[in-house]
Design a protein around this motif. Structure first.
Motif, PDB file in Angstrom:
ATOM      1  N   ASN A 145       0.835  -1.204   0.000  1.00 26.19           N
ATOM      2  CA  ASN A 145       0.000   0.000   0.000  1.00 26.19           C
ATOM      3  C   ASN A 145       0.866   1.249   0.000  1.00 26.19           C
ATOM      4  N   ASP A 146       1.961   1.216   0.751  1.00 27.30           N
ATOM      5  CA  ASP A 146       2.877   2.344   0.802  1.00 27.30           C
ATOM      6  C   ASP A 146       3.518   2.579  -0.561  1.00 27.30           C
ATOM      7  N   MET A 147       3.909   1.478  -1.216  1.00 23.70           N
ATOM      8  CA  MET A 147       4.546   1.572  -2.531  1.00 23.70           C
ATOM      9  C   MET A 147       3.565   2.176  -3.552  1.00 23.70           C
ATOM     10  N   ILE A 148       2.319   1.763  -3.487  1.00 24.82           N
ATOM     11  CA  ILE A 148       1.298   2.295  -4.406  1.00 24.82           C
ATOM     12  C   ILE A 148       1.089   3.784  -4.152  1.00 24.82           C
ATOM     13  N   ALA A 149       0.969   4.151  -2.878  1.00 23.46           N
ATOM     14  CA  ALA A 149       0.758   5.560  -2.527  1.00 23.46           C
ATOM     15  C   ALA A 149       1.948   6.413  -2.980  1.00 23.46           C
ATOM     16  N   ARG A 150       3.136   5.895  -2.773  1.00 27.33           N
ATOM     17  CA  ARG A 150       4.338   6.622  -3.205  1.00 27.33           C
ATOM     18  C   ARG A 150       4.340   6.804  -4.723  1.00 27.33           C
ATOM     19  N   SER A 151       4.035   5.722  -5.454  1.00 27.49           N
ATOM     20  CA  SER A 151       4.018   5.789  -6.928  1.00 27.49           C
ATOM     21  C   SER A 151       3.000   6.810  -7.414  1.00 27.49           C
ATOM     22  N   GLN A 152       1.817   6.782  -6.803  1.00 23.63           N
ATOM     23  CA  GLN A 152       0.760   7.713  -7.230  1.00 23.63           C
ATOM     24  C   GLN A 152       1.114   9.158  -6.894  1.00 23.63           C
ATOM     25  N   ARG A 153       1.724   9.354  -5.729  1.00 27.79           N
ATOM     26  CA  ARG A 153       2.125  10.711  -5.337  1.00 27.79           C
ATOM     27  C   ARG A 153       3.178  11.260  -6.310  1.00 27.79           C
ATOM     28  N   ILE A 154       4.173  10.441  -6.631  1.00 25.87           N
ATOM     29  CA  ILE A 154       5.220  10.875  -7.563  1.00 25.87           C
ATOM     30  C   ILE A 154       4.628  11.150  -8.944  1.00 25.87           C
ATOM     31  N   ALA A 155       3.758  10.244  -9.413  1.00 26.80           N
ATOM     32  CA  ALA A 155       3.135  10.430 -10.738  1.00 26.80           C
ATOM     33  C   ALA A 155       2.334  11.727 -10.779  1.00 26.80           C
TER      34      ALA A 155
ATOM     35  N   GLU B 284       5.730  20.763 -18.601  1.00 27.38           N
ATOM     36  CA  GLU B 284       6.113  20.061 -19.835  1.00 27.38           C
ATOM     37  C   GLU B 284       5.415  18.709 -19.987  1.00 27.38           C
ATOM     38  N   VAL B 285       4.890  18.176 -18.892  1.00 25.18           N
ATOM     39  CA  VAL B 285       4.372  16.813 -18.887  1.00 25.18           C
ATOM     40  C   VAL B 285       2.847  16.815 -18.979  1.00 25.18           C
ATOM     41  N   GLU B 286       2.343  15.945 -19.838  1.00 27.89           N
ATOM     42  CA  GLU B 286       0.899  15.803 -19.989  1.00 27.89           C
ATOM     43  C   GLU B 286       0.362  14.725 -19.033  1.00 27.89           C
ATOM     44  N   LYS B 287       0.988  13.530 -19.036  1.00 29.07           N
ATOM     45  CA  LYS B 287       0.588  12.413 -18.185  1.00 29.07           C
ATOM     46  C   LYS B 287       1.843  11.744 -17.646  1.00 29.07           C
ATOM     47  N   ALA B 288       1.684  11.061 -16.492  1.00 27.81           N
ATOM     48  CA  ALA B 288       2.820  10.340 -15.913  1.00 27.81           C
ATOM     49  C   ALA B 288       2.331   9.070 -15.232  1.00 27.81           C
ATOM     50  N   ALA B 289       3.166   8.047 -15.277  1.00 23.95           N
ATOM     51  CA  ALA B 289       2.916   6.787 -14.573  1.00 23.95           C
ATOM     52  C   ALA B 289       4.236   6.358 -13.957  1.00 23.95           C
ATOM     53  N   VAL B 290       4.171   5.846 -12.714  1.00 21.05           N
ATOM     54  CA  VAL B 290       5.400   5.506 -11.992  1.00 21.05           C
ATOM     55  C   VAL B 290       5.257   4.134 -11.350  1.00 21.05           C
ATOM     56  N   VAL B 291       6.319   3.353 -11.454  1.00  9.76           N
ATOM     57  CA  VAL B 291       6.431   2.084 -10.732  1.00  9.76           C
ATOM     58  C   VAL B 291       7.731   2.153  -9.953  1.00  9.76           C
ATOM     59  N   ILE B 292       7.640   1.827  -8.662  1.00 10.39           N
ATOM     60  CA  ILE B 292       8.829   1.862  -7.810  1.00 10.39           C
ATOM     61  C   ILE B 292       9.265   0.432  -7.523  1.00 10.39           C
ATOM     62  N   THR B 293      10.551   0.182  -7.680  1.00  9.07           N
ATOM     63  CA  THR B 293      11.135  -1.101  -7.307  1.00  9.07           C
ATOM     64  C   THR B 293      12.419  -0.805  -6.542  1.00  9.07           C
ATOM     65  N   GLY B 294      12.432  -1.177  -5.281  1.00 12.51           N
ATOM     66  CA  GLY B 294      13.592  -0.871  -4.446  1.00 12.51           C
ATOM     67  C   GLY B 294      13.757   0.624  -4.305  1.00 12.51           C
ATOM     68  N   ASN B 295      14.933   1.124  -4.683  1.00 14.03           N
ATOM     69  CA  ASN B 295      15.184   2.566  -4.610  1.00 14.03           C
ATOM     70  C   ASN B 295      15.173   3.205  -5.998  1.00 14.03           C
ATOM     71  N   THR B 296      14.550   2.509  -6.951  1.00 13.71           N
ATOM     72  CA  THR B 296      14.481   2.988  -8.333  1.00 13.71           C
ATOM     73  C   THR B 296      13.044   3.288  -8.721  1.00 13.71           C
ATOM     74  N   ALA B 297      12.857   4.422  -9.361  1.00 12.05           N
ATOM     75  CA  ALA B 297      11.540   4.788  -9.881  1.00 12.05           C
ATOM     76  C   ALA B 297      11.589   4.709 -11.401  1.00 12.05           C
ATOM     77  N   LEU B 298      10.679   3.928 -11.963  1.00 11.32           N
ATOM     78  CA  LEU B 298      10.528   3.819 -13.415  1.00 11.32           C
ATOM     79  C   LEU B 298       9.389   4.765 -13.789  1.00 11.32           C
ATOM     80  N   VAL B 299       9.715   5.819 -14.515  1.00 10.61           N
ATOM     81  CA  VAL B 299       8.750   6.881 -14.809  1.00 10.61           C
ATOM     82  C   VAL B 299       8.471   6.916 -16.308  1.00 10.61           C
TER      83      VAL B 299
END
Length: 174
Positions: free
Chosen positions: A61-71, A79-94
């Motif tokens: 749940n924390d990981m999901i909340a973090r991903s959504q907050r960053i996105a 400059e950005v229209e849309k964003a999606a983020v997946v966090i794995t460990g200490n890496t964010a895939l944006v």
């Protein structure tokens, strides 16, 4: 004639006896009612315990909340229209969609701005991998949605690593 009456009387008597035996033999025999057997005392059956459905653990749940907050913060950039983020460990895939760009091109300045925004949004993120490729953006968005629906992140590990290596082959994830 007396013999005829006598034979007739005997025949009648035999018929009556046969009829009496038939009537008596056909009636059901009365049996005494069964005596009630003492029953063992009933014990109360324990109530059924129902286990509640499993809820995703707090880390997920924390990981999901973090991903959504960053996105949300990345999508709020001009400059950005849309964003999606997946966090794995200490890496964010944006994955991002850049306004006015359909080819998925990302300038170095916009990329640096996104990296800065991500790291400022979440201090636990050390590595940021950014892509504006429309196909990769869709894969990240779908992955983010599936994880939010409860699918385990471990099921996407191989796909995440392939995407990170495709975007920046030199970045390692935990």
């Amino acid at each position: 004639m007396k013999k005829d009456i006598r034979h007739g009387s005997i025949a009648l008597l035999i018929c009556l006896l046969i009829l009496a035996f038939a009537v008596i033999g056909c009636t059901p025999t009365r049996r005494p009612a069964p005596t009630p057997q003492p029953q063992a005392p009933r014990t109360a059956t324990p109530p059924r315990t129902v286990t509640p459905p499993a809820t995703p653990d707090t880390d997920a749940n924390d990981m999901i909340a973090r991903s959504q907050r960053i996105a949300g913060k990345v999508a709020a950039m001009s400059e950005v229209e849309k964003a999606a983020v997946v966090i794995t460990g200490n890496t964010a895939l944006v994955g991002v969609t850049i306004e006015g760009t359909t080819e998925g091109k990302l300038s170095d300045q916009v990329k640096k701005n996104i990296e800065t925004t991500v790291k400022a949004s979440d201090k636990a993120i050390d590595n940021v991998v950014v892509t504006a490729d429309p196909d990769l953006f869709d894969r990240i968005r779908i992955m983010m949605s599936d994880i939010a629906k409860g699918k385990p992140l471990s099921g996407f590990a191989k796909e995440i690593n392939e995407m990170i290596n495709r975007i920046t082959p030199k970045v390692n994830t935990q």
